[in-house]
Motif scaffolding. Structure first.
Motif, PDB file in Angstrom:
ATOM      1  N   GLY A   1      54.681 -31.142 -41.847  1.00 30.59           N
ATOM      2  CA  GLY A   1      54.165 -32.253 -41.041  1.00 30.59           C
ATOM      3  C   GLY A   1      54.773 -33.569 -41.474  1.00 30.59           C
TER       4      GLY A   1
ATOM      5  N   GLU B   1      53.509 -39.990 -39.694  1.00 29.11           N
ATOM      6  CA  GLU B   1      53.446 -41.231 -40.469  1.00 29.11           C
ATOM      7  C   GLU B   1      53.227 -40.964 -41.968  1.00 29.11           C
TER       8      GLU B   1
ATOM      9  N   GLY C   1      53.269 -37.873 -43.664  1.00 30.55           N
ATOM     10  CA  GLY C   1      54.201 -36.910 -44.251  1.00 30.55           C
ATOM     11  C   GLY C   1      55.544 -37.536 -44.566  1.00 30.55           C
TER      12      GLY C   1
ATOM     13  N   ASP D   1      58.007 -28.946 -39.330  1.00 28.74           N
ATOM     14  CA  ASP D   1      57.126 -29.656 -38.387  1.00 28.74           C
ATOM     15  C   ASP D   1      57.238 -28.915 -37.057  1.00 28.74           C
ATOM     16  N   VAL D   2      56.104 -28.776 -36.348  1.00 31.97           N
ATOM     17  CA  VAL D   2      56.182 -28.139 -35.031  1.00 31.97           C
ATOM     18  C   VAL D   2      57.145 -28.905 -34.124  1.00 31.97           C
ATOM     19  N   ALA D   3      57.272 -30.198 -34.367  1.00 26.89           N
ATOM     20  CA  ALA D   3      58.287 -30.985 -33.645  1.00 26.89           C
ATOM     21  C   ALA D   3      59.585 -30.860 -34.460  1.00 26.89           C
TER      22      ALA D   3
ATOM     23  N   ARG E   1      61.841 -33.797 -35.091  1.00 28.17           N
ATOM     24  CA  ARG E   1      61.358 -34.769 -36.085  1.00 28.17           C
ATOM     25  C   ARG E   1      61.674 -34.269 -37.500  1.00 28.17           C
TER      26      ARG E   1
ATOM     27  N   PRO F   1      48.010 -32.753 -38.842  1.00 24.03           N
ATOM     28  CA  PRO F   1      46.678 -33.242 -38.456  1.00 24.03           C
ATOM     29  C   PRO F   1      45.569 -32.385 -39.089  1.00 24.03           C
ATOM     30  N   ASP F   2      44.396 -33.008 -39.208  1.00 23.91           N
ATOM     31  CA  ASP F   2      43.282 -32.444 -39.984  1.00 23.91           C
ATOM     32  C   ASP F   2      42.922 -31.001 -39.611  1.00 23.91           C
TER      33      ASP F   2
ATOM     34  N   PHE G   1      44.511 -28.509 -38.796  1.00 16.97           N
ATOM     35  CA  PHE G   1      45.387 -27.424 -39.235  1.00 16.97           C
ATOM     36  C   PHE G   1      45.416 -27.258 -40.757  1.00 16.97           C
ATOM     37  N   HIS G   2      44.678 -28.097 -41.474  1.00 17.78           N
ATOM     38  CA  HIS G   2      44.759 -28.053 -42.940  1.00 17.78           C
ATOM     39  C   HIS G   2      44.317 -26.707 -43.511  1.00 17.78           C
TER      40      HIS G   2
ATOM     41  N   GLU H   1      46.659 -33.137 -47.576  1.00 11.03           N
ATOM     42  CA  GLU H   1      46.067 -34.407 -47.168  1.00 11.03           C
ATOM     43  C   GLU H   1      44.569 -34.240 -46.900  1.00 11.03           C
TER      44      GLU H   1
ATOM     45  N   PRO I   1      41.193 -34.736 -44.544  1.00 13.46           N
ATOM     46  CA  PRO I   1      40.133 -34.008 -45.241  1.00 13.46           C
ATOM     47  C   PRO I   1      40.587 -32.571 -45.507  1.00 13.46           C
TER      48      PRO I   1
ATOM     49  N   MET J   1      43.967 -40.369 -52.378  1.00 15.19           N
ATOM     50  CA  MET J   1      44.902 -41.178 -53.170  1.00 15.19           C
ATOM     51  C   MET J   1      44.288 -42.451 -53.720  1.00 15.19           C
TER      52      MET J   1
ATOM     53  N   PHE K   1      47.664 -48.901 -44.192  1.00 14.78           N
ATOM     54  CA  PHE K   1      47.419 -48.131 -45.420  1.00 14.78           C
ATOM     55  C   PHE K   1      48.702 -47.859 -46.191  1.00 14.78           C
TER      56      PHE K   1
HETATM   57  N1  LIG Z   1      45.589 -40.283 -47.483  1.00 16.28           N
HETATM   58  C1  LIG Z   1      45.704 -41.210 -46.532  1.00 16.28           C
HETATM   59  O1  LIG Z   1      45.502 -42.383 -46.752  1.00 16.28           O
HETATM   60  C2  LIG Z   1      46.117 -40.782 -45.152  1.00 16.28           C
HETATM   61  C3  LIG Z   1      46.586 -41.741 -44.239  1.00 16.28           C
HETATM   62  C4  LIG Z   1      46.993 -41.309 -42.985  1.00 16.28           C
HETATM   63  C5  LIG Z   1      46.913 -39.976 -42.644  1.00 16.28           C
HETATM   64  N2  LIG Z   1      46.415 -39.092 -43.545  1.00 16.28           N
HETATM   65  C6  LIG Z   1      46.292 -37.667 -43.204  1.00 16.28           C
HETATM   66  O2  LIG Z   1      47.606 -37.123 -43.100  1.00 16.28           O
HETATM   67  C7  LIG Z   1      47.631 -36.161 -42.070  1.00 16.28           C
HETATM   68  C8  LIG Z   1      48.727 -36.529 -41.070  1.00 16.28           C
HETATM   69  O3  LIG Z   1      48.404 -37.762 -40.491  1.00 16.28           O
HETATM   70  P1  LIG Z   1      49.511 -38.630 -39.752  1.00 16.28           P
HETATM   71  O4  LIG Z   1      48.903 -39.957 -39.529  1.00 16.28           O
HETATM   72  O5  LIG Z   1      50.810 -38.541 -40.464  1.00 16.28           O
HETATM   73  O6  LIG Z   1      49.619 -37.868 -38.355  1.00 16.28           O
HETATM   74  P2  LIG Z   1      50.832 -37.862 -37.345  1.00 16.28           P
HETATM   75  O7  LIG Z   1      50.270 -37.451 -36.043  1.00 16.28           O
HETATM   76  O8  LIG Z   1      51.615 -39.124 -37.453  1.00 16.28           O
HETATM   77  O9  LIG Z   1      51.770 -36.672 -37.883  1.00 16.28           O
HETATM   78  C9  LIG Z   1      51.405 -35.339 -37.872  1.00 16.28           C
HETATM   79  C10 LIG Z   1      52.679 -34.502 -37.895  1.00 16.28           C
HETATM   80  O10 LIG Z   1      52.309 -33.118 -38.002  1.00 16.28           O
HETATM   81  C11 LIG Z   1      53.037 -32.375 -37.013  1.00 16.28           C
HETATM   82  N3  LIG Z   1      52.234 -31.208 -36.704  1.00 16.28           N
HETATM   83  C12 LIG Z   1      51.190 -31.106 -35.848  1.00 16.28           C
HETATM   84  N4  LIG Z   1      50.664 -29.873 -35.883  1.00 16.28           N
HETATM   85  C13 LIG Z   1      51.422 -29.159 -36.767  1.00 16.28           C
HETATM   86  C14 LIG Z   1      51.363 -27.822 -37.235  1.00 16.28           C
HETATM   87  N5  LIG Z   1      50.420 -26.985 -36.826  1.00 16.28           N
HETATM   88  N6  LIG Z   1      52.305 -27.409 -38.121  1.00 16.28           N
HETATM   89  C15 LIG Z   1      53.272 -28.272 -38.525  1.00 16.28           C
HETATM   90  N7  LIG Z   1      53.344 -29.565 -38.141  1.00 16.28           N
HETATM   91  C16 LIG Z   1      52.420 -29.993 -37.271  1.00 16.28           C
HETATM   92  C17 LIG Z   1      53.254 -33.322 -35.866  1.00 16.28           C
HETATM   93  O11 LIG Z   1      54.359 -32.916 -35.050  1.00 16.28           O
HETATM   94  C18 LIG Z   1      53.494 -34.639 -36.604  1.00 16.28           C
HETATM   95  O12 LIG Z   1      54.853 -34.808 -36.930  1.00 16.28           O
HETATM   96  C19 LIG Z   1      46.236 -36.123 -41.470  1.00 16.28           C
HETATM   97  O13 LIG Z   1      45.501 -35.093 -42.049  1.00 16.28           O
HETATM   98  C20 LIG Z   1      45.638 -37.453 -41.863  1.00 16.28           C
HETATM   99  O14 LIG Z   1      44.236 -37.415 -41.989  1.00 16.28           O
HETATM  100  C21 LIG Z   1      46.050 -39.468 -44.783  1.00 16.28           C
END
Ligand SMILES: NC(=O)c1ccc[n+]([C@@H]2O[C@H](COP(=O)([O-])OP(=O)(O)OC[C@H]3O[C@@H](n4cnc5c(N)ncnc54)[C@H](O)[C@@H]3O)[C@@H](O)[C@H]2O)c1
Length: 352
Positions: free
Chosen positions: A10, A13, A15, A36-38, A41, A75-76, A78-79, A96, A98, A125, A280
């Motif tokens: 993933g 933003e 990752g 990444d599924v994309a 990217r 995204p959450d 799939f964790h 990441e 939750p 973090m 953040f």
């Molecule tokens: N610790 C922090 O402060 C913090 C801040 C932001 C986000 N996060 C967490 O990080 C995670 C990602 O958030 P983000 O803001 O980067 O989201 P985002 O939507 O910007 O990125 C998610 C990425 O995952 C990819 N993706 C989606 N489903 C997938 C799958 N099944 N397998 C592989 N890749 C897949 C998408 O194509 C995308 O590139 C979330 O769990 C979010 O809660 C944590």
């Protein structure tokens, strides 16, 4: 130098930042591949960071024998599945927050980790942020005495696009935002939250109700040993990314937080201005890097991670109780063994 081979799942933003840190600023890590599924990217980030391998699936990533640990930043929703798969493949994991968006999924993930004998860190973090870490040192040294009141504020700046709610890939505000404060509450007070009372609003964005989400919330907390707490979360505060925490003890108190982006104040005859923190990734830049370094060092040196799967599930249990309190309009007890009325998804379905 021994290096830990890492695969990253993933690259949105969050990752991407983890990938940049691993590639450029953690010498003991070797970022082997990105998935990444994309796929475009994944390929783009791999190319930007000069990494040879990029994949469209976790399965391909896990099949790479050079990868000993996996960072999950999907995204959450799939964790939990990703943790189960990575654990079954024998990889250590930094996931990441939750941990999951239901307690049932979280328990399944932790069982998979235990069964495989791998290690799991959850991405809280803030524990690595220099200001929070300094506060915690003082608390652990007994300087504030017994914690009495915990207060925390987490306000995101910009209006999330409606697609973020429509996509149904993340939990509601308590799981995406407030989860950080739930972890801080447990960590800084040194006690478990036993009851939550939620007040929520969609007043400035009523369309969010159909996605069972809220714009802002205020939560009251009761801790097991008698401390009390209050957490405010806001998805779109507009003026800044504003995170602060106060802990009032029997002997002294600590305040962590600032809205200033830098210590500069610009002064003119018409008044003064400051640049405010807006994201953040800038406010917690040091924390993300320290978190990754600590994870890599602990994995390489056969030590347990500093933030555990247990920490992940305990924070999640508070989020579940907060959501139930929001849905039922009354205080709710925190239970760690699955929600009383089934999974969070069940609760949401019943609330429609
Ligand atoms: N610790 C922090 O402060 C913090 C801040 C932001 C986000 N996060 C967490 O990080 C995670 C990602 O958030 P983000 O803001 O980067 O989201 P985002 O939507 O910007 O990125 C998610 C990425 O995952 C990819 N993706 C989606 N489903 C997938 C799958 N099944 N397998 C592989 N890749 C897949 C998408 O194509 C995308 O590139 C979330 O769990 C979010 O809660 C944590």
């Amino acid at each position: 130098m021994r290096k830990l081979g890492i695969g990253l799942l993933g690259v949105g933003e969050m990752g991407r930042r983890h990938a940049e840190n691993l590639r450029r600023l953690v010498p003991e890590a070797r970022l082997v591949a990105i998935a990444d599924v994309a796929l475009d990217r994944a390929r783009q980030v791999a190319s930007d960071l000069e990494i040879d391998q990029s994949y469209a699936s976790l399965d391909d990533l896990l099949a790479n024998p050079d990868i000993k640990a996996v960072v999950i930043a999907t995204p959450d929703k799939f964790h939990a599945t990703a943790i189960c798969k990575a654990a079954a493949a024998g990889k250590d994991i930094l996931c990441e927050k939750p941990l999951a968006i239901t307690l049932d999924d979280a328990h399944t993930a932790l069982q998979a980790v235990k069964k495989a004998g791998v290690r799991l860190q959850v991405g809280f973090m803030r524990r690595y942020d220099p200001a929070y870490a300094a506060a915690m040192k003082r608390i652990e040294a007994g300087e504030i005495g017994e914690p009495v009141v915990f207060k925390s504020i987490g306000r995101d700046k910009d209006v999330p696009p409606i697609a973020a709610y429509q996509s149904n890939v993340n939990g509601m505000l308590f799981y995406t935002n407030t989860i950080h404060d739930f972890d801080l509450a447990r960590w800084m007070v040194g006690d478990e939250v036993k009851e939550v009372q939620a007040y929520t609003t969609v007043a400035i964005r009523p369309e969010l109700a159909q996605y069972r989400d809220v714009v802002a919330s205020v939560l009251n907390l009761k801790f097991s040993r008698g401390a009390i707490g209050n957490i405010e979360s806001h998805a779109q505060a507009m003026y800044a990314y504003d995170v602060r925490t106060e802990i009032i003890g029997s002997k002294a108190s600590i305040f962590v937080g600032t809205v200033a982006h830098t210590p500069a104040t610009f002064m003119t005859p018409g008044g003064g201005t400051q640049m405010l923190a807006d994201h953040f990734l800038t406010r917690f830049a040091d924390a993300y890097l320290a978190e990754m370094r600590d994870f890599v060092h602990n994995m390489l040196n056969d030590r347990p991670p500093r933030v555990s799967g247990e920490d992940g599930i305990k924070a999640l249990a508070i989020a579940v109780a907060a959501e139930e309190s929001h849905l039922q309009g009354k205080p709710y007890e925190v239970t760690h063994s699955g929600s009383r009325t089934g999974t969070v998804d069940d609760v949401r379905m019943k609330a429609v």
